[in-house]
Write a protein that holds these residues in place. Structure first.
Motif, PDB file in Angstrom:
ATOM      1  N   LEU A  52       0.812  -1.220   0.000  1.00  0.00           N
ATOM      2  CA  LEU A  52       0.000   0.000   0.000  1.00  0.00           C
ATOM      3  C   LEU A  52       0.849   1.275   0.000  1.00  0.00           C
ATOM      4  N   GLN A  53       2.155   1.105  -0.165  1.00  0.00           N
ATOM      5  CA  GLN A  53       3.051   2.253  -0.065  1.00  0.00           C
ATOM      6  C   GLN A  53       2.802   3.281  -1.162  1.00  0.00           C
ATOM      7  N   GLN A  54       2.486   2.791  -2.366  1.00  0.00           N
ATOM      8  CA  GLN A  54       2.245   3.728  -3.475  1.00  0.00           C
ATOM      9  C   GLN A  54       1.040   4.618  -3.185  1.00  0.00           C
ATOM     10  N   ARG A  55      -0.035   4.024  -2.650  1.00  0.00           N
ATOM     11  CA  ARG A  55      -1.208   4.826  -2.305  1.00  0.00           C
ATOM     12  C   ARG A  55      -0.860   5.832  -1.210  1.00  0.00           C
ATOM     13  N   ALA A  56      -0.032   5.411  -0.251  1.00  0.00           N
ATOM     14  CA  ALA A  56       0.382   6.323   0.817  1.00  0.00           C
ATOM     15  C   ALA A  56       1.166   7.503   0.245  1.00  0.00           C
ATOM     16  N   ASN A  57       2.050   7.213  -0.712  1.00  0.00           N
ATOM     17  CA  ASN A  57       2.838   8.285  -1.327  1.00  0.00           C
ATOM     18  C   ASN A  57       1.949   9.281  -2.065  1.00  0.00           C
ATOM     19  N   GLU A  58       0.900   8.755  -2.727  1.00  0.00           N
ATOM     20  CA  GLU A  58      -0.007   9.645  -3.451  1.00  0.00           C
ATOM     21  C   GLU A  58      -0.731  10.594  -2.511  1.00  0.00           C
ATOM     22  N   ASN A  59      -0.962  10.180  -1.272  1.00  0.00           N
ATOM     23  CA  ASN A  59      -1.647  11.031  -0.284  1.00  0.00           C
ATOM     24  C   ASN A  59      -0.668  11.766   0.633  1.00  0.00           C
ATOM     25  N   ASP A  60       0.639  11.649   0.320  1.00  0.00           N
ATOM     26  CA  ASP A  60       1.668  12.271   1.178  1.00  0.00           C
ATOM     27  C   ASP A  60       1.507  11.832   2.637  1.00  0.00           C
ATOM     28  N   THR A  61       1.277  10.550   2.819  1.00  0.00           N
ATOM     29  CA  THR A  61       1.034  10.000   4.155  1.00  0.00           C
ATOM     30  C   THR A  61       2.068   8.926   4.479  1.00  0.00           C
ATOM     31  N   ARG A  62       2.584   8.947   5.704  1.00  0.00           N
ATOM     32  CA  ARG A  62       3.535   7.949   6.164  1.00  0.00           C
ATOM     33  C   ARG A  62       2.786   6.782   6.791  1.00  0.00           C
ATOM     34  N   VAL A  63       3.288   5.576   6.543  1.00  0.00           N
ATOM     35  CA  VAL A  63       2.745   4.390   7.204  1.00  0.00           C
ATOM     36  C   VAL A  63       3.838   3.830   8.104  1.00  0.00           C
ATOM     37  N   VAL A  64       3.561   3.753   9.401  1.00  0.00           N
ATOM     38  CA  VAL A  64       4.561   3.356  10.387  1.00  0.00           C
ATOM     39  C   VAL A  64       4.114   2.054  11.044  1.00  0.00           C
ATOM     40  N   LEU A  65       5.059   1.121  11.232  1.00  0.00           N
ATOM     41  CA  LEU A  65       4.788  -0.132  11.924  1.00  0.00           C
ATOM     42  C   LEU A  65       5.441  -0.099  13.299  1.00  0.00           C
ATOM     43  N   GLU A  66       4.618  -0.210  14.345  1.00  0.00           N
ATOM     44  CA  GLU A  66       5.126  -0.317  15.706  1.00  0.00           C
ATOM     45  C   GLU A  66       4.954  -1.766  16.139  1.00  0.00           C
ATOM     46  N   PHE A  67       6.033  -2.526  16.090  1.00  0.00           N
ATOM     47  CA  PHE A  67       5.971  -3.967  16.326  1.00  0.00           C
ATOM     48  C   PHE A  67       6.706  -4.319  17.616  1.00  0.00           C
ATOM     49  N   ASP A  68       6.010  -5.002  18.508  1.00  0.00           N
ATOM     50  CA  ASP A  68       6.580  -5.413  19.793  1.00  0.00           C
ATOM     51  C   ASP A  68       7.493  -6.625  19.554  1.00  0.00           C
ATOM     52  N   ASN A  69       8.772  -6.456  19.833  1.00  0.00           N
ATOM     53  CA  ASN A  69       9.736  -7.540  19.595  1.00  0.00           C
ATOM     54  C   ASN A  69       9.564  -8.714  20.555  1.00  0.00           C
ATOM     55  N   LYS A  70       8.706  -8.550  21.580  1.00  0.00           N
ATOM     56  CA  LYS A  70       8.433  -9.664  22.483  1.00  0.00           C
ATOM     57  C   LYS A  70       7.488 -10.692  21.850  1.00  0.00           C
ATOM     58  N   ILE A  71       6.860 -10.306  20.748  1.00  0.00           N
ATOM     59  CA  ILE A  71       5.956 -11.233  20.057  1.00  0.00           C
ATOM     60  C   ILE A  71       6.773 -12.392  19.505  1.00  0.00           C
ATOM     61  N   PRO A  72       6.325 -13.637  19.698  1.00  0.00           N
ATOM     62  CA  PRO A  72       7.076 -14.795  19.176  1.00  0.00           C
ATOM     63  C   PRO A  72       7.331 -14.661  17.677  1.00  0.00           C
ATOM     64  N   ASN A  73       8.491 -15.157  17.261  1.00  0.00           N
ATOM     65  CA  ASN A  73       8.875 -15.033  15.856  1.00  0.00           C
ATOM     66  C   ASN A  73       7.913 -15.796  14.953  1.00  0.00           C
ATOM     67  N   SER A  74       7.479 -16.970  15.396  1.00  0.00           N
ATOM     68  CA  SER A  74       6.580 -17.801  14.586  1.00  0.00           C
ATOM     69  C   SER A  74       5.267 -18.018  15.326  1.00  0.00           C
ATOM     70  N   LEU A  75       4.164 -17.870  14.597  1.00  0.00           N
ATOM     71  CA  LEU A  75       2.828 -18.091  15.144  1.00  0.00           C
ATOM     72  C   LEU A  75       2.091 -19.097  14.267  1.00  0.00           C
ATOM     73  N   LEU A  76       1.042 -19.672  14.830  1.00  0.00           N
ATOM     74  CA  LEU A  76       0.182 -20.572  14.062  1.00  0.00           C
ATOM     75  C   LEU A  76      -1.162 -19.893  13.859  1.00  0.00           C
ATOM     76  N   GLY A  77      -1.584 -19.791  12.603  1.00  0.00           N
ATOM     77  CA  GLY A  77      -2.853 -19.129  12.306  1.00  0.00           C
ATOM     78  C   GLY A  77      -3.072 -19.052  10.816  1.00  0.00           C
ATOM     79  N   ASP A  78      -3.863 -18.070  10.405  1.00  0.00           N
ATOM     80  CA  ASP A  78      -4.203 -17.889   8.989  1.00  0.00           C
ATOM     81  C   ASP A  78      -3.644 -16.555   8.505  1.00  0.00           C
TER      82      ASP A  78
END
Length: 730
Positions: free
Chosen positions: A443-469
């Motif tokens: 979605l970065q191209q759409r963000a650039n068109e709107n002059d909007t930054r997309v930031v990811l705040e990710f907690d490093n305590k989250i397990p590296n591998s998860l089971l799900g969909d």
């Protein structure tokens, strides 16, 4: 014995007749007969019964034997119309007894008409026709003649004598009956509807049923309204007009409300019981008066005979009353069973209509993907061939329109699958940070068109591998982040993933998507998760979109046993947040994250097998591969693909799913029998019956939905080829 004969008429007092001391209408017997008929048409049994009861009292007061006989006949017709055969037979027999003592052709004609109706119910059409002919010879009453004509038409219809039946029904459409003109016309329309249905003239049949519904609704003929709605629901469903079928089904269910129907039956019971009790009191009073007179007589044998007769009379009337009450109880039980059956059928019909709608939407969206693939693919190719500036502007507009239409089709298909309960969650190992990063990147191209930054705040305590969909999780964030970008200009969108709880084999994670865009008012927040809702018409026109994204998010989160929440203020921004619990199996030695950089992809020299039956799609896919300096062979169906995969070496197979001779699922199954390492990427315009899980289970390494975005297409091919080579070298 003379006295016994003299008092025998006491036994024949009308079943619904009260004493002569009751208040009697100053109207004629025929006046109350007509009013009873009108109430009968509207299923107002209580008032119809009361009118006939009044008529019987007037006849008794005037010692009008013919009036009593006519009243009995009309009581029989009333209960025959209401499908209460035992009671109808009782009154028919009472009238028959009177006919043995007087010469009354008109009353005899009506009695024979009633017998004809009973014969028709017993499936004896020829005996019924004979009785109708006899009735015609005895009376020239216009109303009776019209009813005989209707019954004759019904008999002809049952005998498949369609021309004769149609002639009778058509005559009744323009009848000039003073009493039952509209009622007879409604019945005739319903008869013609059934007649045309039997001859496979469904549209004509529907027109007649609509005419019947219109007349019956105008005059409040409840049973005929019910019959018309039920007939129209079935015919519209057969014609494929499911919206109209559902409309008639709703009308039918509203009319057949069980509480109302049962209450009406209870009212019928109360009215009949009250009249019966009054009648018994009247007979007892008369018998008591006669007995007092007889007690003074020296003729004890005569007294005994009279008392015996009185006793038998009372016992008979009580037996009839008990029989009637038992019949009403049985009828109530039958009504409840019928109502349950109708509700079950209504449920099944609604499910069937929903299934038909789902199949229709699935087919339409699936068929739209093929031409859309050509539009988006050719647009991408033309944009890479250095078009002039004014051409580039038009091509970008075309690309935008193609992407918009693609997103809309995908949303419709997703909603359709959710409504049909076709979605299930996977339980596979994935890396959450990679999933979120890929969503943001796409979605970065759409963000650039709107002059909007997309930031990811990710907690490093989250397990590296998860089971799900991971696929459905990606869909959730694609919708939420895409929605945030749509309403945020020159601002920031923040994606948050924070560990809340960590157990031995599970991890609960808090997710949020925040923006500082236009925000959502409190009133709009109440309906923002409904389908096709975007807050207001102005917002829809200004920002575009389908209004389905948040509905999809809400439904997908339901698969994760989670619920979406919203905090928002106008002109300050919005925050969508939710919690999901994942299973996790942390390995003894932590995995080193394996991330593929698109720059590492080496497309040059790769040899690809394109399995596709559509010629336009073949040309476009091969052209896109050529742009990256790859070569390609083409197989027109699954069987050719299996043969070519045995004879040649390919770096990757692009496998369409829906093809003649042999489909993609079967072809992948066969290829995996002799080649377990070659990357196979399923390219499919996913329909309702398609399952991504099924494609992966039979050997696909990845799935790309057509029409695809070029960057997704190239990334998927490069990633799978590179993975396979690295695994073979390790």
């Amino acid at each position: 014995m003379k006295r016994i004969i003299r008092y025998l008429p006491i036994v024949l007092i009308p079943f619904f007749a009260l004493g002569q001391d009751s208040i009697v209408s100053n109207k004629s017997v025929s006046y109350h007969h007509k009013r009873a008929t009108l109430y009968m048409h509207k299923d107002d049994l209580a008032n119809a019964t009361q009118e006939l009861n009044t008529a019987s009292k007037i006849a008794e007061a005037n010692e009008d034997l013919k009036g009593l006989l006519d009243t009995y006949n009309r009581f029989a017709l009333l209960h025959l119309e209401l499908e209460d055969k035992p009671t109808a037979l009782f009154y028919r027999d009472r009238a028959g007894i009177f006919l043995k003592g007087i010469e009354y052709p008109s009353g005899e004609a009506l009695n024979k008409y009633i017998n004809a109706r009973l014969m028709l119910e017993e499936n004896k059409p020829f005996q019924a026709l004979e009785l109708l002919d006899e009735a015609l010879k005895l009376s020239n009453d216009k109303n009776l003649l019209n009813n005989i004509q209707l019954t004759r038409a019904n008999i002809y219809l049952n005998l498949d004598r369609f021309e004769d039946a149609e002639q009778q029904y058509n005559a009744l459409l323009v009848n000039s009956d003073d009493l039952e003109q509209s009622y007879l016309a409604t019945k005739a329309n319903l008869g013609l509807a059934e007649l045309n249905y039997e001859q496979d003239e469904i549209e004509k049949s529907t027109n007649y049923a609509e005419a019947a519904l219109k007349i019956s609704t105008k005059h409040n003929y409840q049973r005929l309204i019910s019959k018309s709605n039920a007939f129209l629901q079935a015919t519209y469903e057969q014609l494929g007009e499911y919206d109209k079928a559902l409309e008639k089904l709703k009308g039918l269910m509203q009319l057949k409300d069980s509480v109302f129907t049962i209450e009406k039956l209870r009212e019928q019971t109360r009215t009949a019981d009250q009249i019966t009790i009054g009648q018994l009191r009247n007979i007892n009073s008369k018998l008591q008066s006669e007995n007092e007179e007889l007690l003074q007589s020296e003729n004890r044998a005569e007294v005994t005979a009279i008392l015996s007769l009185a006793f038998l009379t009372i016992i008979s009337l009580l037996a009839v009353s008990l029989f009637r009450n038992n019949q009403i109880k049985l009828k109530t039980n039958d009504l409840l069973q019928t109502k349950n059956s109708e509700l079950e059928k209504a449920r099944d019909d609604a499910i069937e209509a929903m299934q038909a709608k789902s199949n229709f939407l699935s087919t339409v969206t699936h068929e739209l993907r093929t031409p859309l693939y050509a539009v988006t693919g050719l647009t991408h190719i033309l944009l890479e061939e250095n078009p002039s500036d004014h051409q580039k502007e038009h091509l970008k507009s075309l690309k935008f329109s193609g992407d918009y239409l693609l997103n809309f089709i995908n949303d419709i298909l997703q909603i359709n699958k959710i409504d049909a309960d076709k979605l299930e969650t996977l339980s596979v190992e994935f890396k959450l940070k990679k999933v979120l990063s890929e969503v943001i990147e796409s979605l970065q191209q759409r963000a650039n068109e709107n002059d909007t930054r997309v930031v990811l705040e990710f907690d490093n305590k989250i397990p590296n591998s998860l089971l799900g969909d991971p696929m459905k999780l990606s869909q959730i964030f694609m919708n939420l982040v895409g929605n945030a970008l749509k309403f945020t200009s020159d601002g920031q969108v923040t994606v948050i993933a924070k560990l809340l709880e960590r157990g031995e084999d599970k991890a609960k994670i808090h997710f949020a998507v925040k923006d500082n865009g236009i925000g959502i008012s409190e009133e709009q927040q109440k309906k923002i998760f409904d389908s096709f809702e975007q807050g207001s018409i102005q917002i829809n026109r200004e920002y575009g979109g389908t209004g389905l994204g948040l509905t999809i998010v809400k439904s997908l989160l339901g698969l994760f046993n989670s619920k979406i929440n919203l905090e928002s203020k106008e002109n300050e921004g919005s925050k969508f947040f939710f919690d999901i619990e994942f299973k996790c199996e942390e390995p003894a030695i932590a995995d080193i994250p394996f991330e593929l950089d698109p720059e590492e992809f080496d497309f040059e020299g790769n040899h690809i097998l394109i399995v596709e039956d559509n010629k336009i799609n073949q040309v476009i896919t091969k052209k896109m591969l050529t742009k990256k300096e790859m070569t390609a062979d083409i197989a027109n169906n699954g069987q050719e693909a299996v043969d070519m995969a045995k004879q040649n070496r390919y770096d990757c197979i692009l496998m369409d799913i829906h093809m003649p001779i042999m489909g993609g699922v079967e072809a992948m199954t066969e290829i995996r029998k002799f080649n377990s390492t070659i990357p196979i990427i399923a390219l499919t315009a996913v329909s309702m019956e398609d399952s991504v899980e099924e494609f992966l289970s039979v050997g696909a390494n990845d799935v790309v939905t057509k029409p695809f975005k070029p960057e997704v297409f190239y990334h998927t091919i490069g990633e799978n080829i590179l993975k396979t080579r690295m695994q073979s070298q390790s």
